[in-house]
Enzyme design. Structure first.
Site, PDB file in Angstrom:
ATOM      1  N   LYS A 114      66.461-106.443  49.097  1.00  0.00           N
ATOM      2  CA  LYS A 114      66.806-106.450  50.210  1.00  0.00           C
ATOM      3  C   LYS A 114      68.380-106.377  50.411  1.00  0.00           C
ATOM      4  CE  LYS A 114      62.855-108.498  52.477  1.00  0.00           C
ATOM      5  NZ  LYS A 114      62.352-109.431  53.311  1.00  0.00           N
ATOM      6  N   LYS A 196      54.854-100.888  45.444  1.00  0.00           N
ATOM      7  CA  LYS A 196      53.766-101.510  46.237  1.00  0.00           C
ATOM      8  C   LYS A 196      53.917-100.915  47.594  1.00  0.00           C
ATOM      9  CE  LYS A 196      56.359-104.971  48.811  1.00  0.00           C
ATOM     10  NZ  LYS A 196      56.410-106.190  49.397  1.00  0.00           N
ATOM     11  N   LYS A 199      55.910-102.123  54.495  1.00  0.00           N
ATOM     12  CA  LYS A 199      56.008-101.825  55.688  1.00  0.00           C
ATOM     13  C   LYS A 199      57.118-100.910  56.085  1.00  0.00           C
ATOM     14  CE  LYS A 199      54.764-106.773  57.016  1.00  0.00           C
ATOM     15  NZ  LYS A 199      55.728-107.992  57.472  1.00  0.00           N
TER      16      LYS A 199
HETATM   17  P1  TYM Z   1      55.125-110.081  54.388  1.00  0.00           P
HETATM   18  O1  TYM Z   1      55.141-110.416  55.979  1.00  0.00           O
HETATM   19  O2  TYM Z   1      55.898-109.309  53.572  1.00  0.00           O
HETATM   20  O3  TYM Z   1      53.519-109.965  54.016  1.00  0.00           O
HETATM   21  C1  TYM Z   1      52.372-110.566  54.496  1.00  0.00           C
HETATM   22  C2  TYM Z   1      51.265-110.626  53.421  1.00  0.00           C
HETATM   23  O4  TYM Z   1      50.876-109.178  52.880  1.00  0.00           O
HETATM   24  C3  TYM Z   1      51.067-109.422  51.557  1.00  0.00           C
HETATM   25  N1  TYM Z   1      51.237-107.652  50.813  1.00  0.00           N
HETATM   26  C4  TYM Z   1      50.758-107.342  50.246  1.00  0.00           C
HETATM   27  N2  TYM Z   1      49.656-107.498  49.602  1.00  0.00           N
HETATM   28  C5  TYM Z   1      49.116-106.481  48.786  1.00  0.00           C
HETATM   29  N3  TYM Z   1      49.650-105.242  48.701  1.00  0.00           N
HETATM   30  C6  TYM Z   1      50.655-104.959  49.355  1.00  0.00           C
HETATM   31  N4  TYM Z   1      51.037-103.632  49.118  1.00  0.00           N
HETATM   32  C7  TYM Z   1      51.236-105.865  49.833  1.00  0.00           C
HETATM   33  N5  TYM Z   1      52.444-105.950  50.831  1.00  0.00           N
HETATM   34  C8  TYM Z   1      52.563-107.231  51.382  1.00  0.00           C
HETATM   35  C9  TYM Z   1      52.234-110.253  51.073  1.00  0.00           C
HETATM   36  O5  TYM Z   1      52.159-110.911  49.823  1.00  0.00           O
HETATM   37  C10 TYM Z   1      51.907-111.358  52.248  1.00  0.00           C
HETATM   38  O6  TYM Z   1      50.931-112.108  51.417  1.00  0.00           O
HETATM   39  N6  TYM Z   1      57.309-114.387  53.006  1.00  0.00           N
HETATM   40  C11 TYM Z   1      55.943-113.799  53.454  1.00  0.00           C
HETATM   41  C12 TYM Z   1      55.768-114.506  54.839  1.00  0.00           C
HETATM   42  C13 TYM Z   1      55.722-116.003  54.728  1.00  0.00           C
HETATM   43  C14 TYM Z   1      54.824-116.802  53.930  1.00  0.00           C
HETATM   44  C15 TYM Z   1      55.166-118.016  54.143  1.00  0.00           C
HETATM   45  C16 TYM Z   1      53.875-116.642  53.225  1.00  0.00           C
HETATM   46  C17 TYM Z   1      56.600-116.766  55.246  1.00  0.00           C
HETATM   47  N7  TYM Z   1      56.294-118.217  55.043  1.00  0.00           N
HETATM   48  C18 TYM Z   1      54.647-119.210  53.668  1.00  0.00           C
HETATM   49  C19 TYM Z   1      53.048-117.766  52.732  1.00  0.00           C
HETATM   50  C20 TYM Z   1      53.428-118.912  52.838  1.00  0.00           C
HETATM   51  C21 TYM Z   1      56.368-112.124  53.704  1.00  0.00           C
HETATM   52  O7  TYM Z   1      57.257-111.640  53.890  1.00  0.00           O
HETATM   53  O8  TYM Z   1      55.267-111.705  53.832  1.00  0.00           O
END
Ligand code: TYM
Length: 332
Positions: A114, A196, A199
């Site tokens: 990032k 991967k 978004k």
């Molecule tokens: P975020 O918002 O980027 O993504 C949400 C969830 O989607 C999963 N993910 C994927 N899984 C499979 N293939 C992909 N291409 C893919 N892209 C995203 C992510 O692994 C995630 O599970 N930091 C976290 C949010 C968060 C969080 C937490 C998660 C904040 N606090 C506490 C768990 C526990 C995040 O940015 O996810």
């Protein structure tokens, strides 16, 4: 309800979600909500580590809540809430910062990525992101955290921070474990299966968004990059494109990867890609309609958030108060 183990996860309300987020996160939550005491948050405090348009952030927050519910996450069974509604997250994050080393944060892959992508805004929040995530998880005493592969490093550091605090001051935090799916923990980009699905992908044809209409979904799958040869076989090393499509099909088509391999034996790549697109659209399009219906009922959504915030704050407050006591904050 009493003796169930606690499970925690969250998604950031940034950009439009992809089918990667659905497969890696939301889809698994559906089964998990039956077995665990679940806390599912909307991580808007994490979202602002990258500059957001405030009106859009507000709108995406409600859209994500409506999406959770439209997908089948039940606010009666789980605690659904907005991270910024529970001030304990910021408070515990501050304490945990003093148990985290700058060097550890500098080594985080996502921080490095990032920082490259947002070189004009490498703010402290971006660096502190994993500590806030640790605070999220530890406040609720979560034993399990279902996430995609890309969050593994953040989860490891949350475990380290919990253990470090426990060792320094006496057992306080449950050390959480990540739950990763065997297939689907990393859904890849349709145009470049070595990356991967994200978004914020540069090429929007590589990501299938949960907001895409049926024609767009089908078009993106038709254009998906495949591999040489003609066999539909799950082999991520040698056939990354086809394996990714099989993982997606398996998540949406209700078949295991092995069943899907057998089902598509002898089928050409073109027909296979079309079938994957149709399986995705068949699930996503009804969810979109349901999401729009729920989103129109602002009063209902506010009610869900209010009750979620109260339940979350109660649990989080207890942990925070324990932490303040252990750390030596005088309490009255
Ligand atoms: P975020 O918002 O980027 O993504 C949400 C969830 O989607 C999963 N993910 C994927 N899984 C499979 N293939 C992909 N291409 C893919 N892209 C995203 C992510 O692994 C995630 O599970 N930091 C976290 C949010 C968060 C969080 C937490 C998660 C904040 N606090 C506490 C768990 C526990 C995040 O940015 O996810």
């Amino acid at each position: 309800m009493e003796n169930r183990k606690i499970l925690y996860s969250a998604i950031q309300p940034t950009n439009n979600l992809t089918i990667g987020n659905y497969i890696g996160a939301i889809k698994n939550w559906l089964d998990l909500q039956e077995q665990y005491d679940c806390y599912f948050a909307i991580a808007n405090m994490h979202a602002i580590t990258v500059r957001q348009n405030p009106a859009e952030l507000r709108q995406r927050t409600l859209a994500l809540l409506a999406l959770y519910i439209a997908c089948g996450i039940d606010p009666e069974k789980c605690v659904l809430y907005l991270q910024s509604h529970v001030s304990a997250h910021a408070e515990l994050c501050w304490v945990l910062n003093t148990f985290t080393y700058v060097g550890e944060m500098e080594r985080m892959t996502q921080f490095k990525d990032k920082s490259l992508r947002h070189a004009d805004n490498i703010n402290m929040g971006l660096m502190d992101y994993p500590v806030l995530m640790a605070a999220d998880i530890l406040l609720y005493g979560a034993e399990y955290v279902p996430v995609g592969e890309d969050q593994r490093q953040h989860l490891e550091i949350a475990r380290d921070i919990a253990q470090r605090f426990n060792n320094a001051l006496s057992p306080t935090f449950t050390v959480p474990e990540g739950l990763y799916m065997k297939v689907g923990a990393k859904i890849n980009d349709l145009q470049d299966p070595s990356k991967k699905m994200s978004k914020s992908a540069e090429n929007p044809n590589g990501s299938v968004f949960l907001t895409d209409d049926k024609d767009t979904i089908i078009r993106k799958f038709k254009r998906a990059v495949t591999d040489s040869g003609s066999e539909i076989r799950y082999d991520p090393q040698n056939k990354p494109g086809i394996s990714n499509l099989l993982a997606i099909y398996s998540a949406f088509g209700g078949k295991t990867v092995e069943e899907a391999e057998r089902y598509f034996a002898g089928t050409g790549y073109g027909d296979f890609k079309l079938a994957v697109g149709e399986a995705v659209a068949d699930r996503i399009c009804p969810v979109q309609a349901e999401q729009a219906r729920i989103l129109a009922d602002r009063e209902y959504l506010d009610g869900v958030l209010k009750s979620g915030a109260e339940r979350a704050a109660r649990k989080a407050g207890k942990t925070l108060s324990k932490v303040y006591k252990k750390i030596g904050f005088y309490q009255i």
